[in-house]
Motif scaffolding. Structure first.
Motif, mmCIF file in Angstrom:
data_model
loop_
_atom_site.group_PDB
_atom_site.id
_atom_site.type_symbol
_atom_site.label_atom_id
_atom_site.label_comp_id
_atom_site.label_asym_id
_atom_site.label_seq_id
_atom_site.Cartn_x
_atom_site.Cartn_y
_atom_site.Cartn_z
ATOM 1 N N ILE A 1 0.884 -1.255 -0.074
ATOM 2 C CA ILE A 1 0.119 0.135 0.050
ATOM 3 C C ILE A 1 0.968 1.284 -0.025
ATOM 4 O O ILE A 1 1.533 1.415 0.822
ATOM 5 N N ASN A 2 0.975 2.018 -1.100
ATOM 6 C CA ASN A 2 1.575 3.518 -0.869
ATOM 7 C C ASN A 2 0.476 4.231 -0.735
ATOM 8 O O ASN A 2 -0.289 4.949 -1.506
ATOM 9 N N ASN A 3 0.264 4.654 0.729
ATOM 10 C CA ASN A 3 -0.707 5.290 1.229
ATOM 11 C C ASN A 3 -0.535 6.785 1.091
ATOM 12 O O ASN A 3 0.776 7.268 1.561
ATOM 13 N N PRO A 4 -1.457 7.373 0.529
ATOM 14 C CA PRO A 4 -1.201 8.793 0.147
ATOM 15 C C PRO A 4 -1.709 9.624 1.288
ATOM 16 O O PRO A 4 -1.699 10.847 1.371
ATOM 17 N N TYR A 5 -2.464 9.360 2.518
ATOM 18 C CA TYR A 5 -3.016 10.077 3.401
ATOM 19 C C TYR A 5 -1.767 10.515 4.535
ATOM 20 O O TYR A 5 -0.770 9.604 4.728
ATOM 21 N N PHE B 1 2.820 -4.646 3.388
ATOM 22 C CA PHE B 1 3.910 -3.315 3.242
ATOM 23 C C PHE B 1 3.314 -2.350 2.924
ATOM 24 O O PHE B 1 2.549 -2.076 2.117
ATOM 25 N N MET B 2 3.310 -1.518 3.827
ATOM 26 C CA MET B 2 2.773 -0.172 3.718
ATOM 27 C C MET B 2 3.719 1.183 4.023
ATOM 28 O O MET B 2 4.569 1.086 4.852
ATOM 29 N N LEU B 3 3.675 1.961 2.809
ATOM 30 C CA LEU B 3 4.493 3.042 3.137
ATOM 31 C C LEU B 3 3.702 4.532 3.153
ATOM 32 O O LEU B 3 2.639 4.715 2.316
ATOM 33 N N TRP B 4 4.230 5.132 4.254
ATOM 34 C CA TRP B 4 3.336 6.423 4.312
ATOM 35 C C TRP B 4 4.092 7.648 5.073
ATOM 36 O O TRP B 4 5.164 7.323 5.505
ATOM 37 N N GLY C 1 10.915 12.223 -2.625
ATOM 38 C CA GLY C 1 9.960 11.557 -3.395
ATOM 39 C C GLY C 1 10.784 10.765 -4.185
ATOM 40 O O GLY C 1 10.343 9.203 -4.354
ATOM 41 N N GLU C 2 12.173 10.725 -4.519
ATOM 42 C CA GLU C 2 12.608 9.736 -5.212
ATOM 43 C C GLU C 2 13.107 8.474 -4.036
ATOM 44 O O GLU C 2 13.252 7.553 -4.570
ATOM 45 N N PHE C 3 13.527 8.982 -2.971
ATOM 46 C CA PHE C 3 13.895 8.018 -1.946
ATOM 47 C C PHE C 3 12.707 7.165 -1.509
ATOM 48 O O PHE C 3 12.610 6.000 -1.371
ATOM 49 N N ARG C 4 11.546 7.741 -1.540
ATOM 50 C CA ARG C 4 10.216 7.052 -1.284
ATOM 51 C C ARG C 4 10.010 6.220 -2.370
ATOM 52 O O ARG C 4 9.695 4.888 -2.162
#
Length: 246
Positions: free
Chosen positions: A4-8, A30-33, A197-200
């Motif tokens: 989940i590439n969480n935008p919140y 796996f979630m990134l936020w 942003g690139e690192f994410r």
């Protein structure tokens, strides 16, 4: 594994999302936020021992008590948060920490884990982590300080409270105290200039790309309604965040 590439960026929502995913899904996740400016405290902490109350009120920094234990951390748009949820009955923080160390090595960064599984560069902390287990599922989450405002971090986490003297004979309640450590940002150690942003994107690709068992997942309307309900009735309440918990 779902990713989940969480935008919140609402901290109350994101901490509610973690608990919702832990308790209502059976897949590995796996979630990134990221969060807006917030202080996240451990489940068993005395909030007043951990925060600079006046500074947090002045800067409108949210305070959120998380589902897991451990110490207090500061989040802002320069910090990345990673959540792993897996089916397991054993805590294994070292496994997740080793994977983050391997990822950082792709940027030429030599990170090390300390006895609490925090990550450091040259002795300066860049990541903290915590874990929780619920019915055979383990939640491990970690921070990565990439370009965080370190002045705000240290100021927000510097408690100004004075605890009154205890005159009664009852033993003092036990609270988990944060272990203060000098910190630094990852961006100052990369081989070349890299945006967050690139690192994410690189972090997301590292844990999902070329893996046949991974697939993207976005919150459905049912998910969002359930998470928002948990947010409003638990994670955004003073009763959860500020009451003393043992």
């Amino acid at each position: 594994m779902l990713y989940i590439n969480n935008p919140y960026t609402d901290a109350w929502f994101n901490l509610a999302a973690e608990e919702y995913l832990l308790k209502n899904f059976s897949d590995d996740i796996f979630m990134l936020w990221q969060n807006e400016p917030s202080v996240i405290i451990g489940k068993h902490q005395n909030v007043w021992d951990e925060i600079n109350r006046n500074y947090i009120q002045e800067k409108h920094i949210k305070v959120v008590r998380r589902y897991s234990g451990g110490g207090a951390v500061y989040h802002d748009s320069g910090n990345l948060n990673i959540t792993f949820i897996q089916n397991s009955k054993e805590l294994a923080s070292g496994t997740f920490t080793a994977r983050l160390i391997a990822f950082l090595a792709t940027f030429g960064i030599r990170a090390e884990a300390d006895e609490r599984q925090a990550l450091t560069i040259d002795g300066l902390k860049i990541s903290g982590s915590a874990q929780s287990i619920h019915k055979g599922r383990i939640l491990h989450h970690a921070t990565l300080l990439f370009s965080t405002d370190l002045y705000r971090l240290t100021t927000a986490l510097k408690s100004t409270e004075r605890r009154p003297e205890r005159k009664e004979m009852k033993p003092a309640p036990f609270y988990v105290k944060s272990v203060r450590s000098p910190v630094t940002n990852i961006c100052t150690y990369t081989r070349k200039a890299v945006s967050i942003g690139e690192f994410r994107d690189a972090l997301l690709n590292y844990f999902t790309e070329n893996k046949t068992d991974t697939r993207p997942y976005s919150f459905t309307e049912d998910d969002l309604n359930a998470i928002r309900s948990l947010r409003d009735n638990k994670y955004a309440t003073s009763a959860w965040n500020f009451n003393i918990r043992t």
